[in-house]
Design a protein around this motif. Structure first.
Motif, PDB file in Angstrom:
ATOM      1  N   GLU A 129     -24.591  68.609 -40.505  1.00  0.00           N
ATOM      2  CA  GLU A 129     -24.776  67.494 -39.963  1.00  0.00           C
ATOM      3  C   GLU A 129     -24.985  67.454 -38.510  1.00  0.00           C
ATOM      4  OE1 GLU A 129     -22.782  63.982 -41.702  1.00  0.00           O
ATOM      5  OE2 GLU A 129     -23.670  64.836 -43.745  1.00  0.00           O
ATOM      6  N   ALA A 130     -23.940  67.980 -37.759  1.00  0.00           N
ATOM      7  CA  ALA A 130     -23.834  67.944 -36.357  1.00  0.00           C
ATOM      8  C   ALA A 130     -25.102  68.890 -36.016  1.00  0.00           C
ATOM      9  CB  ALA A 130     -22.674  68.459 -35.940  1.00  0.00           C
ATOM     10  N   GLN A 131     -25.106  70.152 -36.517  1.00  0.00           N
ATOM     11  CA  GLN A 131     -26.280  71.004 -36.327  1.00  0.00           C
ATOM     12  C   GLN A 131     -27.672  70.306 -36.331  1.00  0.00           C
ATOM     13  OE1 GLN A 131     -25.150  74.475 -38.643  1.00  0.00           O
ATOM     14  NE2 GLN A 131     -23.270  74.726 -37.463  1.00  0.00           N
ATOM     15  N   LYS A 132     -28.019  69.488 -37.464  1.00  0.00           N
ATOM     16  CA  LYS A 132     -29.357  68.811 -37.525  1.00  0.00           C
ATOM     17  C   LYS A 132     -29.447  67.936 -36.334  1.00  0.00           C
ATOM     18  CE  LYS A 132     -29.835  69.123 -42.586  1.00  0.00           C
ATOM     19  NZ  LYS A 132     -29.048  68.471 -43.600  1.00  0.00           N
ATOM     20  N   GLN A 133     -28.312  67.463 -35.521  1.00  0.00           N
ATOM     21  CA  GLN A 133     -28.339  66.560 -34.474  1.00  0.00           C
ATOM     22  C   GLN A 133     -28.674  67.281 -33.196  1.00  0.00           C
ATOM     23  OE1 GLN A 133     -24.845  64.164 -34.807  1.00  0.00           O
ATOM     24  NE2 GLN A 133     -25.702  63.114 -36.923  1.00  0.00           N
ATOM     25  N   GLY A 134     -28.466  68.689 -33.377  1.00  0.00           N
ATOM     26  CA  GLY A 134     -28.832  69.517 -32.319  1.00  0.00           C
ATOM     27  C   GLY A 134     -27.474  70.099 -31.517  1.00  0.00           C
ATOM     28  N   TYR A 135     -26.274  69.966 -32.190  1.00  0.00           N
ATOM     29  CA  TYR A 135     -25.160  70.601 -31.703  1.00  0.00           C
ATOM     30  C   TYR A 135     -24.896  71.717 -32.477  1.00  0.00           C
ATOM     31  CZ  TYR A 135     -24.562  65.709 -29.821  1.00  0.00           C
ATOM     32  OH  TYR A 135     -24.833  64.691 -29.535  1.00  0.00           O
ATOM     33  N   ASP A 136     -23.835  72.867 -31.772  1.00  0.00           N
ATOM     34  CA  ASP A 136     -23.580  73.837 -32.503  1.00  0.00           C
ATOM     35  C   ASP A 136     -22.430  74.012 -33.174  1.00  0.00           C
ATOM     36  OD1 ASP A 136     -25.400  75.837 -30.693  1.00  0.00           O
ATOM     37  OD2 ASP A 136     -24.275  75.014 -29.046  1.00  0.00           O
ATOM     38  N   GLN A 137     -21.278  72.920 -32.754  1.00  0.00           N
ATOM     39  CA  GLN A 137     -20.133  72.739 -33.561  1.00  0.00           C
ATOM     40  C   GLN A 137     -19.500  71.433 -33.329  1.00  0.00           C
ATOM     41  OE1 GLN A 137     -17.843  73.659 -35.358  1.00  0.00           O
ATOM     42  NE2 GLN A 137     -18.578  75.875 -35.957  1.00  0.00           N
ATOM     43  N   LEU A 138     -18.482  71.258 -34.028  1.00  0.00           N
ATOM     44  CA  LEU A 138     -17.720  70.108 -34.068  1.00  0.00           C
ATOM     45  C   LEU A 138     -16.548  70.087 -33.062  1.00  0.00           C
ATOM     46  CD1 LEU A 138     -17.988  69.195 -37.763  1.00  0.00           C
ATOM     47  CD2 LEU A 138     -19.112  68.019 -36.046  1.00  0.00           C
ATOM     48  N   LEU A 139     -16.159  68.893 -32.631  1.00  0.00           N
ATOM     49  CA  LEU A 139     -14.694  68.956 -32.041  1.00  0.00           C
ATOM     50  C   LEU A 139     -14.009  67.936 -32.935  1.00  0.00           C
ATOM     51  CD1 LEU A 139     -14.612  68.091 -28.104  1.00  0.00           C
ATOM     52  CD2 LEU A 139     -14.128  70.209 -29.244  1.00  0.00           C
ATOM     53  N   TRP A 140     -12.913  68.664 -33.756  1.00  0.00           N
ATOM     54  CA  TRP A 140     -12.271  67.948 -35.080  1.00  0.00           C
ATOM     55  C   TRP A 140     -11.139  66.779 -34.127  1.00  0.00           C
ATOM     56  CZ3 TRP A 140     -14.260  67.754 -39.527  1.00  0.00           C
ATOM     57  CH2 TRP A 140     -14.950  68.726 -39.902  1.00  0.00           C
ATOM     58  N   THR A 141     -11.313  65.835 -34.927  1.00  0.00           N
ATOM     59  CA  THR A 141     -10.143  64.887 -34.371  1.00  0.00           C
ATOM     60  C   THR A 141      -9.241  64.743 -35.606  1.00  0.00           C
ATOM     61  OG1 THR A 141     -11.701  62.769 -35.156  1.00  0.00           O
ATOM     62  CG2 THR A 141     -11.856  63.596 -33.110  1.00  0.00           C
ATOM     63  N   ASP A 142      -8.110  63.952 -35.321  1.00  0.00           N
ATOM     64  CA  ASP A 142      -7.072  63.605 -36.045  1.00  0.00           C
ATOM     65  C   ASP A 142      -7.489  62.840 -37.180  1.00  0.00           C
ATOM     66  OD1 ASP A 142      -7.034  61.474 -34.138  1.00  0.00           O
ATOM     67  OD2 ASP A 142      -5.684  60.512 -35.824  1.00  0.00           O
ATOM     68  N   SER A 143      -6.895  63.039 -38.503  1.00  0.00           N
ATOM     69  CA  SER A 143      -7.567  62.495 -39.593  1.00  0.00           C
ATOM     70  C   SER A 143      -7.077  61.117 -39.535  1.00  0.00           C
ATOM     71  CB  SER A 143      -7.093  63.310 -40.934  1.00  0.00           C
ATOM     72  OG  SER A 143      -5.721  63.371 -40.925  1.00  0.00           O
ATOM     73  N   SER A 144      -5.908  60.737 -39.183  1.00  0.00           N
ATOM     74  CA  SER A 144      -5.377  59.260 -39.300  1.00  0.00           C
ATOM     75  C   SER A 144      -6.115  58.091 -38.583  1.00  0.00           C
ATOM     76  CB  SER A 144      -4.135  59.139 -39.180  1.00  0.00           C
ATOM     77  OG  SER A 144      -3.724  59.510 -38.143  1.00  0.00           O
ATOM     78  N   GLU A 145      -6.443  58.298 -37.286  1.00  0.00           N
ATOM     79  CA  GLU A 145      -7.180  57.702 -36.212  1.00  0.00           C
ATOM     80  C   GLU A 145      -8.440  58.041 -35.614  1.00  0.00           C
ATOM     81  OE1 GLU A 145      -4.496  55.746 -33.337  1.00  0.00           O
ATOM     82  OE2 GLU A 145      -3.258  57.520 -34.135  1.00  0.00           O
ATOM     83  N   HIS A 146      -8.798  59.302 -36.091  1.00  0.00           N
ATOM     84  CA  HIS A 146     -10.038  59.806 -35.100  1.00  0.00           C
ATOM     85  C   HIS A 146      -9.999  59.393 -33.616  1.00  0.00           C
ATOM     86  CE1 HIS A 146     -11.603  61.572 -38.826  1.00  0.00           C
ATOM     87  NE2 HIS A 146     -11.662  60.428 -39.325  1.00  0.00           N
ATOM     88  N   ALA A 147      -8.911  59.621 -32.903  1.00  0.00           N
ATOM     89  CA  ALA A 147      -8.787  59.199 -31.535  1.00  0.00           C
ATOM     90  C   ALA A 147      -8.272  60.297 -30.784  1.00  0.00           C
ATOM     91  CB  ALA A 147      -7.681  58.023 -31.481  1.00  0.00           C
ATOM     92  N   TYR A 148      -7.831  61.519 -31.276  1.00  0.00           N
ATOM     93  CA  TYR A 148      -7.204  62.775 -30.531  1.00  0.00           C
ATOM     94  C   TYR A 148      -7.822  63.802 -31.022  1.00  0.00           C
ATOM     95  CZ  TYR A 148      -3.217  59.557 -29.650  1.00  0.00           C
ATOM     96  OH  TYR A 148      -2.761  58.488 -29.337  1.00  0.00           O
ATOM     97  N   ILE A 149      -8.375  64.835 -30.028  1.00  0.00           N
ATOM     98  CA  ILE A 149      -9.178  65.912 -30.189  1.00  0.00           C
ATOM     99  C   ILE A 149      -8.240  66.855 -30.477  1.00  0.00           C
ATOM    100  CG2 ILE A 149     -10.513  67.675 -28.869  1.00  0.00           C
ATOM    101  CD1 ILE A 149     -11.823  65.382 -27.164  1.00  0.00           C
ATOM    102  N   GLU A 150      -8.587  67.669 -31.725  1.00  0.00           N
ATOM    103  CA  GLU A 150      -7.819  68.629 -32.509  1.00  0.00           C
ATOM    104  C   GLU A 150      -8.447  69.985 -31.858  1.00  0.00           C
ATOM    105  OE1 GLU A 150      -6.504  67.749 -36.240  1.00  0.00           O
ATOM    106  OE2 GLU A 150      -4.971  66.538 -35.240  1.00  0.00           O
ATOM    107  N   GLU A 151      -9.430  70.502 -32.599  1.00  0.00           N
ATOM    108  CA  GLU A 151      -9.887  72.062 -32.139  1.00  0.00           C
ATOM    109  C   GLU A 151     -11.367  72.069 -32.717  1.00  0.00           C
ATOM    110  OE1 GLU A 151      -8.977  75.304 -34.476  1.00  0.00           O
ATOM    111  OE2 GLU A 151      -7.932  74.230 -36.133  1.00  0.00           O
ATOM    112  N   SER A 152     -11.929  72.982 -32.438  1.00  0.00           N
ATOM    113  CA  SER A 152     -13.443  73.118 -33.311  1.00  0.00           C
ATOM    114  C   SER A 152     -13.320  73.886 -34.276  1.00  0.00           C
ATOM    115  CB  SER A 152     -13.999  73.783 -31.842  1.00  0.00           C
ATOM    116  OG  SER A 152     -15.483  73.695 -32.209  1.00  0.00           O
TER     117      SER A 152
END
Ligand code: PLP
Ligand code: COI
Length: 379
Positions: A230-253
């Motif tokens: 889905e991100a690639q369709k929007q023109g990105y190469d990869q995601l920056l995953w965030t924590d699953s409880s708040e989506h407020a902290y950056i974890e990894e790609s």
């Protein structure tokens, strides 16, 4: 912050072992016809072509056996193979390089760390551990046999892929009793061709606390494909995953851990044992050790998304880059946020610190820079 730098007794034992000893007898059956002449080693493609041989071992009745190096070939599997249905499947990724100072010699970067991480993944997935000595011996013998496949052009390497999967032909849900461990090898070029555009992911999660994020589990990658697409369709190469409880902290790609440079400080999210949602990248460990040697200030802590956005806006975000085996050091050009839009970073070719890190890492890996840390295993 200090990073514990120590060499355990096990490490000295493993390194010595790698050089000379045999843990087991590995039967070797050589191919009658090498495919090397069909491969363009000047333009290797990541993960498409495989060397002439592979290593295999089978686990049955509580022990590993039948250690063999045979011509690369398809597996014959039962349709009821447990790994296909229930996903007990783990892997590793590491690289071998031609020594620029001695073309006869091949250098493998920190394989002892991969051997350990494979077993951490195995434990989480209820799979048997694979003896580290045999892991290293198998790598050494396989790389030695297919050493002519190690490419020699800039940004190239031989990518080594050890993996283990459950082989019981049984549909009841329980840990398999049989497993296969194998190593295949693929000449590889650069994974990304330039700087990468990443999108901060706030809808989907790659993993969660108590889950399998710290382990190199096939299912983690399966779960990340739809969000990445889905991100690639929007023109990105990869995601920056965030924590699953708040989506407020950056974890990894998706294929790398990430580091940010805010003013003169490198900030990166913690991995095991502090945080079980992030893969404990061996490249990250190595980069942090180098940065520490160079006196760079490092903060290993949770990274609020808001902090990165704020730093980009006020100009203190000097650099952002991914670290991983396949990607090496991958500069990030753009960070996409659903509210803020695309946040642009300074021209990556002018970012001093990550350029220096990349040059130094590659220098050690290829034998150009002295390996004072004893990271490289020679074949
Ligand atoms: N994170 C993920 C999800 C990865 O797939 C990888 C690649 O292995 C990394 C981080 C980087 O880890 P390493 O440096 O050990 O290759
Ligand atoms: C690696 O860097 O070794 C990886 O495993 C990334 C891979 C998913 C392409």
């Amino acid at each position: 912050m200090t990073i514990a730098i120590y060499r355990s007794k096990t490490w000295f034992h493993l390194k010595a072992h790698f050089m000379q000893e045999l843990a087991v007898d590995i039967r070797i059956e050589k191919t009658s016809k090498s495919r090397l002449s069909e491969i363009d080693l000047k333009n290797p493609n990541f993960g498409r072509d495989f060397t002439d041989h592979m290593f295999i071992a089978d686990y049955e009745n509580g022990k590993w056996g039948d250690f063999r190096i045979i011509p690369y070939d398809d597996f014959k599997l039962s349709p009821a193979t447990s790994a296909i249905h229930y996903g007990q499947s783990i892997f590793e990724g590491l690289k071998a390089f031609r020594n620029v100072k001695n073309e006869e010699e091949v250098l493998i970067f920190r394989p002892d760390e991969n051997a350990k991480r494979l077993n951490a993944s195995a434990e989480r997935m209820c799979m048997p551990s694979f003896p580290e000595e045999i892991f290293l011996q198998a790598l050494r013998e396989l790389v030695d046999l297919d050493r002519d496949w190690v490419p020699n052009v800039p940004d190239s390497s031989l990518y080594l892929r050890p993996f283990m999967f459950a082989t019981d032909a049984f549909l009841g849900l329980r840990p398999s009793e049989k497993y296969t461990f194998a190593i295949i090898m693929s000449p590889a070029g650069a994974y990304y061709s330039g700087a990468v555009k990443v999108k901060i992911e706030k809808k989907y999660s790659r993993t969660c606390q108590g889950g399998t994020g710290f382990a190199k589990v096939a299912g983690n990658y399966a779960a990340s494909m739809l969000p990445a697409l889905e991100a690639q369709k929007q023109g990105y190469d990869q995601l920056l995953w965030t924590d699953s409880s708040e989506h407020a902290y950056i974890e990894e790609s998706g294929t790398m851990n990430v580091m940010f440079q805010i003013d003169d400080t490198i900030v990166t999210a913690p991995t095991m044992p502090e945080e079980d949602t992030i893969l404990r990248s061996i490249t990250r460990l190595s980069v942090l050790e180098l940065l520490q040697d160079w006196g760079v200030k490092i903060e290993e802590r949770r990274i609020p998304i808001t902090e990165i956005i704020e730093a980009q806006k006020n100009g203190s975000l000097k650099d952002a880059f991914g670290v991983g085996t396949a990607v090496t050091i991958a500069p990030i050009s753009t960070i996409g946020d659903e509210k803020e839009g695309d946040l642009e970073l300074p021209n990556w070719e002018e970012r001093e610190l990550s350029q220096k890190v990349k040059k130094h890492m590659q220098g050690i890996q290829k034998g150009e820079i002295e390996d004072t840390k004893n990271w490289v295993f020679k074949v």
